[in-house]
Design a protein around this motif. Sequence first.
Motif: not given
Length: 950
Positions: A66, A69, A82, A85, A106, A109
């Motif tokens: 992450r 990214e 995403t 992920a 997460h 995001r």
Amino acid sequence: MAKVWPSLDGAVARAADDPRDARAEVLRAAGPLAADALPEFLEHAARVFAAAGLPAEAAFLAGRARDVEDAHARLLGLPADTARAQRTLADFVPSGAVTASLLHDHLRRLVTHPEPETAHRWAREMVGAFLDAGTVPYPNFVADLLPVARAAGLDPAAEERFVAERMLRGGLLPRAPLPVWEALDGALRGLAADDEPLDLLIAARPDPDLYDDPEPRAAHHRHWLLLLGLVGAGRRLPREWFRDAGPLPADELMRLAGAAGDRLFPPPGRWFDPAADPVVGRAAPHPLTPAEPKRRGFNDDGPPWRPNTDFAKVAANLESGAGPDARRELDAFVRGLGRYDNIDYRAVLRPMLEHGPIRRVLGEQFAEWRDECAAGDLDGLEPALLRLVPMAEAMPDAEVLAGLEIADPVDAAWRALRAGVPEELRFPSVGQGAATAVLHGEVLTLGLAGKRVVVHGPDGVLHEQDLAFPTGTFPWSDGTDTYLSRLHDGRPETYRVAGGGRLEVPDGDRLRWPQSPTSVPVTFPGAAEPVQVTLDRGVLRLLADGRTIARRRYSQGPESGVVMPPPGFWPHLPPADADGSAVLRRLDRAGFARLVDAALVGDRELDDALARVLPEVTDARLRGAVRTLADRAAAALRRTLRLHDALGLARPAGTPGLVASVSGLRAGRRIGQLPAVRHLADLLAEAAETGPAYDTPHPLGRVAAPRPNYLRFGALGGEALLAARPWTPEYQRAKARDWLGALGDTPWGDGSGRWRRLWFQANATQDPVGQVWRTPNGAMMILSFQDHPHKDSVAMEYSPDGTFRDFVFPGWTNKYDPRPQGWGGADRVARFLRLLDERGPAPYDVRSVHRLAERTGLRLHTAASAAYGFSFTVGREGESSLLPSEVGALYRDPETGELAKHESWQLDDALREVLMPDEPEDLWIEGLAVDKAVEWWEREGSRITWPRAA
């Protein structure tokens, strides 16, 4: 085609012994890869370590993916994948590789994902994966879910309900930390409206192993209990649940137990009446107690009914049982009779009483007030007089007043004082704050400020302890255990105090409730015989010789730092002032009448009289009770005498001197003028004998000034003239008779010429009211002071020989000329009133007014205003319409017919006073005393500058 990644076997093999080196080797392996391949490789590495049972390393590598990214998005503009992920993290959940920080990151995001609905679905999948695995993600995960739901356009409450139901049905709540419970509180309340989720919530007792520290463990347990209480879980809890739960925090237990109802608490039995119980019984307000005003500070004493009021509608409301408001409205109207000076209330009552429902309801109400008026105790007499007096003064021949018996308030208060008053006993001191007093047997328990309990026995304090108890509960002791009792939804409930702020429901099939006698004989200090003291429905009664001598609402809280215990404990209370009680037992009626006499004057006189009559009473609380009783007796006496006068009944024997009728005249509504004028006369007569008189006034001191109506001074002759007019309405004639009877029975109205009124323009900067001056003529007292806008004062001067000469009052000037005492004398007033009764109104002759105007040079309408009054003002239209045409013409311009402008009220009063013949009989024979008035005008009236009417 599947991607080929560098081998990680060596790193995995070393991870158990050297995790730092294993992580470094993975990162070195990622170095040669293309930038856009790095996140996917790191996720691959995380999968390898997760499969090898190394969740910590897997979590580290997933987190590093992450981070990469984020760096690519920031530096290279490469979008994060995403979806990949989401798949990776969802797969990692069962292995434990998804940490709280990973999930939090997460979910954060997902809030900004371009497809909110998809992001919301992924967020629920992630959380659901944790819940399916039987774990709670982290304490604040609910707060992280809500922004994702909002972004998708969903109601956060629906999201909370979704999570709450998943956790409730999945059995996860017991292992959820307190922040999760707090976040889902509202949703759990909503779900618990149904029995099945409620039962699951009851079973979801927090796991005590969640915490090592007992403080958060207890806080979590209390939250669960509080939640159960708020959703009414008690309705589903058997008695065994409470027994097995053991002692619980007080608020939470009482909320749960309150909902459990009759299944938990034994029934009290058929003889238990909450309204009559000494602990929870309260005095109900009288059904006619006025309602609170609709607006703060707005005083609405009753409906403004007039003769044109639709009384048929009023009667219909009463007949239909429109509730207590209709009866209260009728009662308020009765209490307000006489409120406005320009209303003929008899004319209002006459058409009103033609309606049967109104007569019936008034009859019922007045039956109660008649009984209370005759009962012989001050507490019943006071509210009765508030209705009987206005009705008697408006319509003395009303059927509801026939045969009325009126108790003597002085006798009633004296008997109560002689028998004993509660303040003679030393009630327990409780200091400041709320307090309760509960008696069980001979054990009295005081609850202080909701946080302490003191237990008393007949011989003193038995026990003290700190105990927090909620408002509306009553701590009490049986001598061994301490309990809290309350009345909840009409049901008595009792809890045993278990210590540590915890309560438990007592075992047994009988309700535990404090028991104490509601009627006991009490011998007050120094008394030979006991008084029966009863407590029923919140009302305390004292009875002697079978008669109620005093009533009062039983005070459930502290007053002046003490609390009144139930009557059953009174025999154990020591005297508050033994010497004071002894003198009260010996106090005769004449002594108490002196106190009432002083109370009729004012507070300072009453305090002085208490020191003279009852110097042995030294306890402040007892002294205050005696003072209050004398003050109440004085107020009731004024109304009682008004009632006697209105009905033409003989006044009670032994009436205190300041309001006793010396001449037989009746003061009626103006009874309050008697003590004020007589006290003023006594003060000035004493002052006039103090030291020598000089050419200029000198001060003698200052007193609490009486408050007689000085505007009425020197106007009795004019009052008689107006009362004798044929067109004067009867209700106004009755008021004039009261003024004549009141002032005619005082030194102001004795016609001796020893009094005069002075009206000064004052240069004073401080209020001079109450100053007493020795004057060259006698003595003078300042009665008023108007600081704005004129700074003027009114004074009354007394001369023992009736001789007045002008003097200089330094710093003061005359605003108006002195007003002499004028017409009067009790015999003259009595003869006038008798003639008015026997002959009716005196005849009038407008020629006398013409003659007065011609001989004085006054305008005709000015002479008419003096002779007949001026009734052409706002609110007096009804009176002006009664004028005979030839009288009305006196006030109008003969050419235009326009009403002439009124000239001077002061001139009216002064000239009208001398128009009254010295001998009342002459008014019926010769009419106005024009010759006397002309003589006065030529001697002094014409030289006075009369103030003009505005």
